[in-house]
Design an enzyme around this catalytic site. Structure first.
Site, PDB file in Angstrom:
ATOM      1  CD  GLU A  34      -3.196  -0.833   2.282  1.00 24.43           C
ATOM      2  OE1 GLU A  34      -2.903  -0.022   3.384  1.00 24.43           O
ATOM      3  OE2 GLU A  34      -3.767  -1.814   2.321  1.00 24.43           O
ATOM      4  CD  GLU A  84      -3.457  -5.698   3.860  1.00 24.14           C
ATOM      5  OE1 GLU A  84      -4.387  -4.652   4.434  1.00 24.14           O
ATOM      6  OE2 GLU A  84      -2.151  -5.546   4.242  1.00 24.14           O
TER       7      GLU A  84
HETATM    8  C1  FCB Z   1      -3.994  -2.290   6.065  1.00 20.90           C
HETATM    9  C2  FCB Z   1      -3.038  -3.119   6.176  1.00 20.90           C
HETATM   10  C3  FCB Z   1      -2.823  -3.583   7.087  1.00 20.90           C
HETATM   11  C4  FCB Z   1      -4.189  -3.360   8.327  1.00 20.90           C
HETATM   12  C5  FCB Z   1      -5.863  -3.265   7.628  1.00 20.90           C
HETATM   13  C6  FCB Z   1      -6.627  -3.516   8.415  1.00 20.90           C
HETATM   14  O1  FCB Z   1      -4.715  -0.594   5.276  1.00 20.90           O
HETATM   15  O2  FCB Z   1      -2.347  -2.784   4.689  1.00 20.90           O
HETATM   16  O3  FCB Z   1      -1.507  -3.434   7.801  1.00 20.90           O
HETATM   17  O4  FCB Z   1      -3.959  -2.295   9.010  1.00 20.90           O
HETATM   18  O5  FCB Z   1      -5.587  -2.758   6.419  1.00 20.90           O
END
Ligand code: FCB
Length: 449
Positions: free
Chosen positions: A169, A355
Site C-alpha cells: 500500500e 488482504e
Molecule cells: C491495511 C493494512 C494492514 C491493516 C489493514 C486493516 O491498510 O495494509 O496492515 O492495517 O489495512
C-alpha cells in the site's frame, strides 16, 4: 474453469492469511533490531489510541513456532508476512544484523516444513528511523537504500522464498504518513507525500530485477490498496469528485505500473508538487510484474460538499447499513467490480487478494470460544464475489485473509480486532474464532458453499 453451486475455486488456488511485522512481532529493540519510524511514532504520546505501541504486540518474535503450528492446523496453504527492515539493517543500509536474517530464515524453513508457501512483503511501513532522519521516502536516496535492502533479502531467502511483494500500500505510506500525518512519520506536507509516492514506485521498479537476479523462480508483485469510488449522485460535482479520488488513490499507482505514466488529471491537481520525476523513472516503474496484490476492504461514496444548489442533485447511492468497527461499509460487490476493472482495463497477468477482512468487536464466550458470525459472513460474501470475478476471466490466483491474528491496528492500537484468530494480549493465548474454523473447511473443500 469449474462453475457450480458450491463455488469451487481453481485447483491451484492459493489459500492464505496475512500479517505485517510491526503489527505482530513485538521485540522492538531485541537482538540488534534498529528503531523504525513506527517505534518512534507510537512512542510519541498522542499518536496512537490509548498510547498503545507495537513493543510487544502478539509477541510473534517469540511465539512464531506456535503460530506456524496454528497455521498448519488451520490448513493454510500460504502465509503472507512482512520483514522488518530495521531488524535486517538496523541503520537502514550497511551493516547486516545476522540475528534478523536468522529469525526470518527459521520462520521460512518452518513454513516450508509445514507445507505453507511463504509470501514475503519487503516493506509494510516500518522504515528504519535513521533513513527517515535522512529525509525518508520523500528523499531520493531512499531508492538506493531500498535496492540494497532488497538485494540482502533476496540473496538470503531467494533459494527458498519464491513469492515477493515489494511494497504494501504505497498510497498509505505516502499520503497517510506524509500528508495526513495519521501514520508514521506523522508529516503533513503534500509535496513530501507526492515525492514519497514517486520514490516508493521507483524503489519497487528497481527492486523487481534485483529479486529476479537472486531468485530465478521469483514471482514478484506489489500490493495496492484499491478503493472503488462511486459518485453519490449523477451530478457533475459528485462525478468529478469520484474521478479525482479514484485518480489519486487508485490510478496514481495503477497507471504508472502498466506504463501509462501518472494520470494527467492528478498531475494537474498536484501542480508543482511533481518535481521528483527524472528521465528513465517511468520506464523503471513500468518494469513488468508477475502479479498485482490487491487489498480490498470497502468502497467509498464520493459526495461533493461545497457545491452550489444548482449543481446539487438528489443522492442516488447510499451507504449500506452493515458497517464494521472501522466504520467501513461492508460492500462485497465492490471487489467484483474492482477485479473486473483490473482485468479488463489493466490486464495484469495475475492477481492475488493480499488482504481482505473486517474488524468486529469479538469476545470470548462462556465456553471459551470466540464466535464471529459477522466476520465469517464478510469473508464468505467476498469469496463468492471473487469466485464470480474468476468466472468472467479475472486471473485471481489466491486469497489472503486479513488477518491471521488480532494485532496492532496502527493509529487505533489494539482496539480493532481483524484476526480470524483471537489474541488475548495479557496471556498471548491464541483462540481460533469460528471464522477460522469455517475458513479451514473452505480450504479443505477448495470451495465456498
Ligand atoms: C491495511 C493494512 C494492514 C491493516 C489493514 C486493516 O491498510 O495494509 O496492515 O492495517 O489495512
Amino acid at each position: 474453469m469449474v462453475s457450480d453451486k458450491k463455488n469451487t475455486f481453481p485447483n491451484d488456488f492459493v489459500w492464505g492469511a496475512a500479517t505485517a511485522s510491526y503489527q505482530i512481532e513485538g521485540a522492538w529493540d531485541e537482538d540488534g533490531k534498529g528503531e523504525s519510524i513506527w517505534d518512534r511514532f507510537s512512542h510519541t504520546p498522542g499518536n496512537v489510541d490509548n498510547g498503545d505501541t507495537g513493543d510487544v504486540a502478539c509477541d510473534h518474535y517469540h511465539c512464531w513456532r506456535d503460530d506456524v503450528t496454528l497455521m498448519k492446523e488451520l490448513g493454510l496453504k500460504a502465509y503472507r508476512f512482512s520483514i522488518a527492515w530495521p531488524r535486517i539493517l538496523p541503520n537502514g543500509r550497511g551493516e547486516v544484523n545476522q540475528a534478523g536474517i536468522d529469525f526470518y530464515s527459521q520462520l521460512v524453513d518452518a513454513l516450508l516444513d509445514a507445507n505453507i508457501e511463504p509470501y514475503v512483503t519487503l516493506y509494510h511501513w516500518d522504515l528504519p528511523q535513521p533513513l527517515q532522519d535522512e529525509g525518508g521516502w520523500p528523499a531520493r536516496m531512499i531508492v538506493d537504500a531500498f535496492s540494497e535492502y532488497t538485494d540482502v533479502l533476496s540473496r538470503a531467502f531467494g533459494d527458498r522464498v519464491q513469492n515477493w511483494i515489494t511494497l504494501n500500500e504505497p498510497w498509505v505510506s505516502a499520503f497517510v504518513g506524509y500528508r495526513d500525518g495519521r501514520h508514521a512519520p506523522g508529516h503533513t506536507d503534500l509535496s513530501e507525500a507526492v515525492a514519497a509516492s514517486h520514490h516508493l514506485l521507483l524503489s519497487h521498479g528497481q527492486a523487481v530485477p534485483i529479486i529476479r537476479s537472486n531468485c530465478l523462480e521469483a514471482n514478484v508483485g506489489i500490493t495496492l490498496n484499491l478503493t472503488p469510488q462511486e459518485p453519490a449522485s449523477p451530478s457533475v460535482a459528485d462525478r468529478n469528485l469520484a474521478t479525482w479520488i479514484d485518480g489519486y488513490i487508485n490510478r496514481w499507482f495503477l497507471d504508472p505500473l502498466v506504463g501509462r505514466g501518472y494520470p494527467h488529471d492528478v498531475v494537474k491537481g498536484f501542480g508543482n508538487a511533481m518535481g521528483s520525476v527524472r528521465p528513465g523513472d517511468l520506464e523503471a516503474i513500468a518494469t513488468p510484474i508477475d502479479f498485482l496484490g490487491v487489498n480490498y476492504y470497502t468502497r467509498n461514496i464520493a459526495r461533493a460538499d461545497d457545491i452550489s444548489e444548482k449543481d446539487n442533485a438528489p443522492r442516488r447511492v447510499f451507504r449500506g447499513d452493515e458497517i464494521t468497527e472501522m466504520d467501513w461499509e461492508v460492500y462485497p460487490k465492490g471487489i467484483y467490480n474492482l477485479l473486473g476493472r483490473l482485468h479488463f482495463e489493466y490486464a495484469f497477468p495475475s492477481i492475488y487478494i493480499t488482504e481482505n477482512g473486517a474488524a468486529f468487536r469479538d469476545e470470548i464466550g462462556p465456553d471459551g470460544q470466540v464466535d464471529d458470525p459477522a466476520r465469517l459472513s464478510y469473508i464468505k460474501r467476498h469469496l463468492e464475489m471473487i469466485h464470480k470475478a474468476i468466472q468472467i476471466g479475472a486471473p485471481v490466483k489466491g486469497y489472503f485473509a486479513w488477518s491471521l491474528l488480532d494485532n496492532f491496528e496502527w493509529g487505533f492500537g489494539y482496539t480493532k480486532r481483524f484476526g480470524i484468530v483471537y489474541v488475548d494480549y495479557q496471556t498471548q493465548q491464541r483462540i481460533p474464532k469460528s471464522s477460522a474454523k469455517w475458513y479451514q473447511q473452505v480450504i479443505n473443500d477448495n470451495a465456498v458453499s
